[in-house]
Design an enzyme around this catalytic site. Structure first.
Site, mmCIF file in Angstrom:
data_model
loop_
_atom_site.group_PDB
_atom_site.id
_atom_site.type_symbol
_atom_site.label_atom_id
_atom_site.label_comp_id
_atom_site.label_asym_id
_atom_site.label_seq_id
_atom_site.Cartn_x
_atom_site.Cartn_y
_atom_site.Cartn_z
ATOM 1 N N PHE A 138 0.609 -1.237 0.328
ATOM 2 C CA PHE A 138 -0.292 0.284 -0.246
ATOM 3 C C PHE A 138 1.251 1.028 0.043
ATOM 4 O O PHE A 138 1.549 1.722 1.127
ATOM 5 C CB PHE A 138 -1.008 -0.044 1.099
ATOM 6 C CG PHE A 138 -1.688 1.069 1.194
ATOM 7 C CD1 PHE A 138 -2.866 1.035 0.471
ATOM 8 C CD2 PHE A 138 -1.641 2.334 1.442
ATOM 9 C CE1 PHE A 138 -3.828 2.556 0.583
ATOM 10 C CE2 PHE A 138 -2.555 2.627 1.811
ATOM 11 C CZ PHE A 138 -3.452 3.336 1.096
ATOM 12 N N ASP A 223 9.218 2.944 1.971
ATOM 13 C CA ASP A 223 8.185 3.311 2.593
ATOM 14 C C ASP A 223 7.705 2.903 3.788
ATOM 15 O O ASP A 223 7.561 2.587 4.092
ATOM 16 C CB ASP A 223 7.414 2.793 1.542
ATOM 17 C CG ASP A 223 5.783 3.902 1.710
ATOM 18 O OD1 ASP A 223 5.213 4.286 3.222
ATOM 19 O OD2 ASP A 223 4.709 3.734 1.546
ATOM 20 N N LYS A 252 2.273 9.598 8.434
ATOM 21 C CA LYS A 252 1.548 9.406 9.414
ATOM 22 C C LYS A 252 2.278 10.215 10.769
ATOM 23 O O LYS A 252 1.081 11.034 10.959
ATOM 24 C CB LYS A 252 1.294 7.843 9.369
ATOM 25 C CG LYS A 252 0.267 7.415 8.388
ATOM 26 C CD LYS A 252 -0.507 6.728 8.014
ATOM 27 C CE LYS A 252 -1.229 5.737 8.086
ATOM 28 N NZ LYS A 252 -0.514 5.459 6.434
HETATM 29 C C1 LIG Z 1 -0.875 5.263 4.602
HETATM 30 C C2 LIG Z 1 -0.358 4.850 3.911
HETATM 31 C C3 LIG Z 1 0.269 5.751 2.429
HETATM 32 C C4 LIG Z 1 -0.190 6.859 2.118
HETATM 33 O O1 LIG Z 1 -0.581 8.141 2.722
HETATM 34 P P1 LIG Z 1 -1.816 8.974 2.988
HETATM 35 O O2 LIG Z 1 -1.204 10.005 3.813
HETATM 36 O O3 LIG Z 1 -3.179 8.081 2.990
HETATM 37 O O4 LIG Z 1 -1.244 9.593 0.885
HETATM 38 C C5 LIG Z 1 1.674 5.340 2.019
HETATM 39 N N1 LIG Z 1 2.251 4.339 2.345
HETATM 40 C C6 LIG Z 1 1.769 3.524 3.091
HETATM 41 C C7 LIG Z 1 3.135 2.897 3.959
HETATM 42 C C8 LIG Z 1 0.827 4.189 3.886
HETATM 43 O O5 LIG Z 1 0.395 3.112 5.457
#
Ligand SMILES: *Cc1c(COP(=O)(O)O)cnc(C)c1O
Length: 403
Positions: A138, A223, A252
């Site tokens: 994700f 990420d 986050k």
């Molecule tokens: C939540 C998340 C995203 C996306 O972040 P948003 O602020 O919702 O755009 C991308 N990568 C990872 C690993 C995430 O947990």
């Protein structure tokens, strides 16, 4: 009906006025204090999801409230035609806690997906366009990030997306070897796949990704939007794997709830790939968000929250396993990013029962309950949940016939 104020009245107004992408939320939350939140009917919940790994300092932390209030009174926004002290200080602080080498840099965005977009553009500057990502990944919902996100239901309604993305089974070393070539611009991996159900990568897998990308002249982008900023018990998860990637993405937890994202590029060669005029953001790195980020990093350090996340997270995992409940298969994850895995696909029922009992948890997958509480959650608060858990599991199990 403009003055309707109960949960159910407000949720009707929500349904009549918001785009339905989130479905119908179960609650209208009004305020919080530490790891607790209250709904508009006055009911209190222990927030074991922390706004999906966002509220790193919980709700109403005095250091964050003071920093944001002070900055709001001084300057909320100045545009990126200028800079500000909080912006410079936050970039320096991120590079310091990341152990970044000389010549590293930070690009500030407003969300995780935007940090990923910046990383995709960075990767294009290698002169290549191939991207290798993982099944279960994700990376966000904007169209670029969505191409890297694996779930078909998220992607398919919006195709065609950017070409050149290959998804390989997460953790499969042979598949990764076969996928990375001299056409690969970058490999994108989450050190722990959060949305897939809190699946940690073997450190050896991340080290292989480092070796393969280095050997083929491709970038390794980790990420850390969910795992970063203390979530797994170190500043960043890559530090536990003993791997220095070319770039990480953050969001986050970084602002403690104030929207902010970041791309961190390691070393002068990678940092130099993006030059003046090649990327930008109106809001990214504004002084308000950066003051919030600074307060979060300073508080994690001054309150020893990295150690705390490790200790409380380990305690949580041990206490849940010690219940010996037949519905509990195990506990995955690190620090305060955990999933309780179940022997039956009843996580949604467990989450509903938990909410009725005053606990917010996340049924991230049918057989996994994600917990990502504020890093300030106490052992006593975790124990409240563990004490209640057997009854919540029993309630879910007996509603679901096994056969
Ligand atoms: C939540 C998340 C995203 C996306 O972040 P948003 O602020 O919702 O755009 C991308 N990568 C990872 C690993 C995430 O947990």
């Amino acid at each position: 009906m403009g003055d309707a104020t109960t949960n159910s009245q407000l949720l009707d107004r929500y349904a009549a006025s918001l785009v339905g992408v989130f479905g119908r939320p179960p609650l209208v939350l009004s305020h919080g204090d530490g790891a607790y939140v209250w709904d508009v009917d006055g009911k209190r919940y222990l927030d074991l999801l922390g706004g999906i790994a966002v509220n790193a300092l919980g709700h109403g932390h005095p250091a964050l409230v003071a920093a944001v209030s002070k900055q709001a009174a001084e300057a909320i926004h100045v545009s990126n035609l200028f800079t500000s002290v909080p912006q410079i200080e936050l970039a320096e602080r991120i590079l310091a806690v990341a152990g970044a080498p000389e010549g590293s840099g930070v690009f500030f965005a407003n969300s995780g997906a935007e940090a990923i977009e910046a990383a995709i553009k960075l990767s294009r500057r290698t002169g290549r366009s191939g991207i290798v990502a993982a099944e279960g990944a994700f990376h966000g919902r904007t169209t670029g990030a969505l191409a890297l996100t694996h779930k078909v239901a998220y992607r398919e309604p919006f195709e065609p997306l950017i070409p050149g993305v290959t998804h390989v089974p997460y953790g499969d070393e042979e598949a990764l070897r076969a996928a990375v070539s001299t056409e690969t611009a970058a490999v994108f991996l989450e050190p722990v796949q959060g949305e897939a159900g809190v699946l940690p990568a073997d450190p050896a897998y991340l080290r292989l990704a480092r070796e393969l990308t280095a050997a083929h002249g491709a970038l390794l982008v980790l990420d850390e939007v969910q795992t970063g900023v203390g979530r797994t018990g170190s500043w960043f998860a890559f530090q536990q794997a003993g791997v220095l990637p070319d770039a990480i993405t953050l969001a986050k937890g970084l602002g403690g709830g104030v929207p902010i994202g970041a791309l961190v590029t390691f070393g002068p060669e990678v940092t130099g790939l993006l030059t003046a005029g090649q990327h930008g953001s109106t809001f990214g790195g504004n002084p308000l968000a950066c003051a919030a980020g600074l307060a979060v990093l300073e508080t994690i350090e001054s309150q020893g929250l990295l150690d705390h996340a490790r200790v409380v997270g380990d305690h949580l995992a041990e206490a849940v396993l010690a219940l010996g409940h037949p519905l509990v298969e195990g506990v995955r994850g690190a620090g305060l990013l955990r999933a309780i895995t179940l022997t039956q696909p009843v996580s949604a029922k467990v989450a509903d029962a938990a909410r009725d009992a005053g606990f917010i948890v996340n049924p991230v997958a049918p057989q996994a309950i994600r917990l990502a509480p504020p890093l300030v959650v106490t052992t006593a608060q975790v124990d409240e949940f563990v004490a209640a858990l057997p009854a919540l599991l029993d309630a879910a199990a007996c509603k679901e016939p096994t056969a």
